[in-house]
Write a protein that holds these residues in place. Structure first.
Motif, short mmCIF file in Angstrom:
data_model
loop_
_atom_site.label_atom_id
_atom_site.label_comp_id
_atom_site.label_asym_id
_atom_site.label_seq_id
_atom_site.Cartn_x
_atom_site.Cartn_y
_atom_site.Cartn_z
N TRP A 1 -30.01 -31.72 41.97
CA TRP A 1 -29.09 -31.95 43.06
C TRP A 1 -27.72 -31.36 42.77
O TRP A 1 -27.28 -31.32 41.63
N PHE A 2 -27.06 -30.90 43.82
CA PHE A 2 -25.69 -30.38 43.76
C PHE A 2 -24.81 -31.42 44.46
O PHE A 2 -25.03 -31.75 45.63
N PHE A 3 -23.81 -31.94 43.74
CA PHE A 3 -22.96 -33.01 44.28
C PHE A 3 -21.54 -32.51 44.54
O PHE A 3 -20.95 -31.80 43.73
N ARG A 4 -21.00 -32.92 45.68
CA ARG A 4 -19.58 -32.77 45.99
C ARG A 4 -18.98 -34.18 46.00
O ARG A 4 -19.50 -35.07 46.67
N LEU A 5 -17.89 -34.38 45.28
CA LEU A 5 -17.29 -35.70 45.12
C LEU A 5 -15.86 -35.70 45.62
O LEU A 5 -15.16 -34.69 45.53
N ALA A 6 -15.42 -36.84 46.13
CA ALA A 6 -14.02 -37.00 46.53
C ALA A 6 -13.60 -38.45 46.35
O ALA A 6 -14.39 -39.37 46.56
N ALA A 7 -12.35 -38.64 45.93
CA ALA A 7 -11.72 -39.96 45.93
C ALA A 7 -10.52 -39.85 46.86
O ALA A 7 -9.70 -38.93 46.71
N VAL A 8 -10.43 -40.76 47.81
CA VAL A 8 -9.40 -40.69 48.85
C VAL A 8 -8.65 -42.02 48.88
O VAL A 8 -9.27 -43.09 48.85
N ARG A 9 -7.32 -41.95 48.96
CA ARG A 9 -6.52 -43.17 49.03
C ARG A 9 -5.99 -43.34 50.44
O ARG A 9 -5.26 -42.48 50.95
N VAL A 10 -6.38 -44.43 51.09
CA VAL A 10 -5.93 -44.74 52.44
C VAL A 10 -5.17 -46.06 52.37
O VAL A 10 -5.78 -47.12 52.22
N MET B 1 -21.38 -36.28 48.55
CA MET B 1 -22.47 -35.62 49.28
C MET B 1 -23.35 -34.89 48.29
O MET B 1 -22.85 -34.23 47.36
N ALA B 2 -24.66 -35.03 48.46
CA ALA B 2 -25.63 -34.41 47.57
C ALA B 2 -26.53 -33.48 48.36
O ALA B 2 -26.96 -33.82 49.46
#
Length: 482
Positions: A378-387, A396-397
């Motif tokens: 699998w190829f993963f895209r990661l994000a951490a977001v502060r709201v 997303m994989a």
């Protein structure tokens, strides 16, 4: 979706990992995700009631659901069934759970729990009675006590071999083998409870074929989820043998008692009792409307890319495409004071993150950090977001070596605040009972359903209708409405 603790973050990662490695569990090994550790599925009456355990269990299922008419119905059916068992002196205290999953279970203390999700799926009183009879049978047959004894005995044998006889390898092998033995034992108990439940159902005067009808509805509901590309729902299917096999067995058990039409189904009373109950997610834990997820309490919303179906679980929002080749996860994570978003990703992602892939960016005015992780498959895209004061992960994989960046970028760009006006308009879906009027068809009634996809199929499943079956004028039917 609720904010996640450190343990829950690991659980959320496990959800994604499980989604990405589907079909790797053995057919005989039931998944133990339905009931938390402090609430075994069923047990014999071996210990006194514990109010703390009860409160913990109820909280883990979203709290107690207040529906007086439905509670009276479940209690009346339970009393009638218990009188038809071999232990008619037992009593049960019924609790309705505010959970959309389809489940029911009994505990040794005489507590019996039913989710509103199960009530929404059932179509008549005999179907509800079939589920309750099955769970009561587990208690009267003392199944959990036998399972516990077998598990303890297997653990003891493994420990003696490993520690006393100084053979850890053989001890580990015996322990591993005991898991399969226990799984087969549990499977046998499920079939035994099915058979006993059908007999109790008939003795109580209910239609014994109600068990097969309910299991058929459960099987069709699961097929709808799979068809939409969603993960297996943590319902009764998670701890029971395959539904088609159970349908065959309970149908045969009912036929041994008599022909269809024996006993009552009491459909009108059942539908009247569940009229108006909530359906689907509780707004407090976020709502899915089509491809849009809205969480008023956390104040955040997003829209999944085209082709993704969303599933709001207790700790995360999961999404997948129908072919299963792309998946997403969205959850809230607890952070330490002053902890940077890059550190959040490093602390909550078990696999290696590509060196140099961290990127600081702004998403609709919210600070975010993105990164890349590549697994074997699998190829993963990661994000951490502060709201505001909350921190969220968006993962997303994509199966294989294909970078999911285009869809991932569109997903990130959709994150937004939930306005107070929008939050006030969010109401839970509910079950409405309507009588079919002249000219009504399954198709015309389904068009009134407030569901995102496959309204006709969902209408048919909820109302126990075969494909192509007509509706009957004057008969009551369930709709899902806002």
């Amino acid at each position: 979706m609720r904010p996640a603790s450190a343990i829950a973050r690991a659980a959320a990662l496990a959800l994604l990992a499980a989604a990405c490695t589907a079909d790797q569990t053995g057919a005989l090994a039931p998944v133990a995700a339905v009931v938390p550790p402090e609430a075994p599925r069923t047990t014999g009456r071996d210990r006194p009631a514990n109010d703390a355990d009860h409160a913990k269990l109820v909280a883990s299922f979203g709290g107690e659901y207040r529906a007086p008419a439905a509670l009276r119905l479940v209690s009346d059916v339970t009393d009638r069934l218990v009188k038809a068992t071999e232990r008619p002196d037992e009593t049960y205290a019924v609790t309705l759970l505010d959970s959309p999953v389809v489940n029911a279970f009994a505990l040794p203390t005489g507590r019996l729990y039913v989710t509103r999700g199960l009530l929404a799926l059932g179509d008549d009183t005999s179907e509800l009675a079939a589920v309750l009879a099955h769970e009561i049978a587990h208690v009267t047959l003392r199944h959990a006590s036998a399972r516990t004894e077998m598990a303890l005995r297997s653990e003891l044998v493994s420990k003696v071999v490993a520690d006393v006889l100084n053979d850890p390898a053989t001890g580990a092998l015996l322990q591993d083998q005991s898991r399969f033995v226990l799984a087969r034992f549990s499977r046998t108990q499920e079939f035994e409870a099915d058979q006993a439940g059908v007999r109790t159902l008939a003795r109580a005067g209910y239609d014994p074929f109600g068990a097969a009808r309910f299991l058929t509805a459960l099987n069709r509901t699961q097929a709808l989820r799979v068809g939409a590309g969603l993960s297996s729902e943590p319902d009764m299917l998670a701890s029971h043998p395959s539904t088609p096999e159970r349908i065959t067995q309970v149908t045969q058990a009912a036929r041994r008692i008599g022909a269809p039409g024996l006993g009552v189904d009491d459909r009108n009373r059942y539908l009247a009792a569940i009229d108006g109950i909530a359906y689907g997610d509780n707004p407090a834990d976020g709502l899915i409307r089509g491809r849009r997820f809205i969480h008023p309490r956390l104040g955040v919303a997003f829209e999944a890319p085209d082709g993704f179906g969303l599933d709001n679980t207790a700790r995360a929002v999961l999404g997948t495409t129908p072919d299963g080749n792309r998946r997403l996860l969205f959850d809230a994570v607890e952070t330490n004071p002053g902890q940077g978003l890059e550190e959040v990703l490093k602390a909550t992602w078990n696999d290696a993150i590509e060196t140099g892939s961290f990127e600081n960016r702004m998403l609709n005015g919210f600070p975010a950090v993105t990164a890349v992780s590549k697994g074997k498959e699998w190829f993963f895209r990661l994000a951490a977001v502060r709201v505001g004061t909350n921190t969220f992960r968006m993962i997303m994989a994509a199966k294989g070596a294909t970078d999911p960046e285009p869809a991932f970028g569109r997903w990130l760009a959709s994150i937004a605040l939930v306005t107070p006006e929008e939050a006030r308009t969010l109401k839970p879906l509910r079950i409405q009972i309507v009588a079919a009027a002249p000219g009504d068809t399954a198709e015309s009634l389904a068009q009134r359903m407030a569901v995102g996809d496959r309204p006709l199929e969902r209408f048919q499943v909820l109302n126990g209708l075969d494909r192509g079956a007509p509706v009957r004028v004057g008969q009551p039917y369930k709709l899902v409405v806002e």
